[in-house]
Design an enzyme around this catalytic site. Sequence first.
Site, PDB file in Angstrom:
ATOM      1  N   HIS A  83       0.839  -1.204   0.000  1.00  0.00           N
ATOM      2  CA  HIS A  83       0.000   0.000   0.000  1.00  0.00           C
ATOM      3  C   HIS A  83       0.876   1.256   0.000  1.00  0.00           C
ATOM      4  O   HIS A  83       0.690   2.164  -0.825  1.00  0.00           O
ATOM      5  CB  HIS A  83      -0.896  -0.051   1.251  1.00  0.00           C
ATOM      6  CG  HIS A  83      -1.781   1.138   1.463  1.00  0.00           C
ATOM      7  ND1 HIS A  83      -3.145   1.090   1.287  1.00  0.00           N
ATOM      8  CD2 HIS A  83      -1.512   2.407   1.865  1.00  0.00           C
ATOM      9  CE1 HIS A  83      -3.669   2.288   1.563  1.00  0.00           C
ATOM     10  NE2 HIS A  83      -2.689   3.098   1.926  1.00  0.00           N
ATOM     11  N   GLU A  84       1.858   1.293   0.907  1.00  0.00           N
ATOM     12  CA  GLU A  84       2.729   2.471   0.995  1.00  0.00           C
ATOM     13  C   GLU A  84       3.639   2.583  -0.231  1.00  0.00           C
ATOM     14  O   GLU A  84       3.933   3.686  -0.691  1.00  0.00           O
ATOM     15  CB  GLU A  84       3.553   2.440   2.290  1.00  0.00           C
ATOM     16  CG  GLU A  84       2.726   2.417   3.574  1.00  0.00           C
ATOM     17  CD  GLU A  84       1.669   3.511   3.677  1.00  0.00           C
ATOM     18  OE1 GLU A  84       1.837   4.582   3.069  1.00  0.00           O
ATOM     19  OE2 GLU A  84       0.649   3.286   4.367  1.00  0.00           O
ATOM     20  N   HIS A 131       1.720   4.336  -2.923  1.00  0.00           N
ATOM     21  CA  HIS A 131       1.712   5.798  -2.727  1.00  0.00           C
ATOM     22  C   HIS A 131       2.984   6.398  -3.332  1.00  0.00           C
ATOM     23  O   HIS A 131       2.943   7.402  -4.042  1.00  0.00           O
ATOM     24  CB  HIS A 131       1.674   6.158  -1.238  1.00  0.00           C
ATOM     25  CG  HIS A 131       0.307   6.110  -0.624  1.00  0.00           C
ATOM     26  ND1 HIS A 131      -0.830   6.587  -1.252  1.00  0.00           N
ATOM     27  CD2 HIS A 131      -0.104   5.668   0.597  1.00  0.00           C
ATOM     28  CE1 HIS A 131      -1.870   6.425  -0.450  1.00  0.00           C
ATOM     29  NE2 HIS A 131      -1.460   5.859   0.677  1.00  0.00           N
ATOM     30  N   HIS A 156      -5.250   7.232  -2.302  1.00  0.00           N
ATOM     31  CA  HIS A 156      -6.260   6.248  -1.899  1.00  0.00           C
ATOM     32  C   HIS A 156      -7.388   6.245  -2.918  1.00  0.00           C
ATOM     33  O   HIS A 156      -7.632   7.257  -3.587  1.00  0.00           O
ATOM     34  CB  HIS A 156      -6.845   6.600  -0.518  1.00  0.00           C
ATOM     35  CG  HIS A 156      -5.846   6.480   0.585  1.00  0.00           C
ATOM     36  ND1 HIS A 156      -5.582   7.491   1.471  1.00  0.00           N
ATOM     37  CD2 HIS A 156      -5.026   5.454   0.929  1.00  0.00           C
ATOM     38  CE1 HIS A 156      -4.648   7.089   2.320  1.00  0.00           C
ATOM     39  NE2 HIS A 156      -4.290   5.865   2.010  1.00  0.00           N
TER      40      HIS A 156
END
Length: 235
Positions: free
Chosen positions: A161-162, A165, A171
């Site tokens: 997830h990070e 980014h 998101h």
Amino acid sequence: DDCIVVEYYIVTDSAFTKRFKSNSALTNYVTVMFTGVQNLMDTLELGIGVRLLGVTTFTEKTEPSFIKDNLIPGPPAAFDPDVLISAMSKYYCNHQTGLAKDTDLIFLITARGMGDPREDGTVDINTAGIANSAGVCKPCFKSGIATDDSDYNERVDTLAHESVHLLGSPHDGEGPNLVSLEGSPGAANCPAKAGYIMGNRNDKNKYKFSPCTKKCVEYLLSKPTASCIFQQCRD
């Protein structure tokens, strides 16, 4: 032909380091983690490979200032994620040597929690990870942080997830204004409730990325800012 390979340098805080009997046990654990990250990245269908360049295990004696100076005693001891990512980014901006210089992304794995500081000196633990938007390849912005409370799936999700980014995706449900890359398509067209990794993660979609995330990452890959992750293919 070029291959897309995102190279990682992992640093661990003393709380994470001391959970392991040896450095090799810790490194094995992190290596297994990257198998999981690769599986999730594969759902983008962009041919992105991940490669672990190396791991530095900090102890209480060797922890750098960005960790030591920002630890909120609690109890339990924890971090303010915004303060920590800012301090970490600045630290590696000023310490560009060895693996920290060569890598595409730097991640801190901490066994301590992160969240909002309360007035009484404790922390409301509510944050699994944090990373700089579209920071890949930028020496002063290529940092991310993942907390690890030893549940393997959660850990892999957080790291993936990070990472995404850092590869230019906000998101799900968020517009391009939340991406630090001009012209990004953003992810406003993919509602968080669809349950993908960058959204609310439901049972059906929690192990894959949304079509919007794919578009955002694809956009970043098309820009000169992503040049460090393209390399000659190995046989």
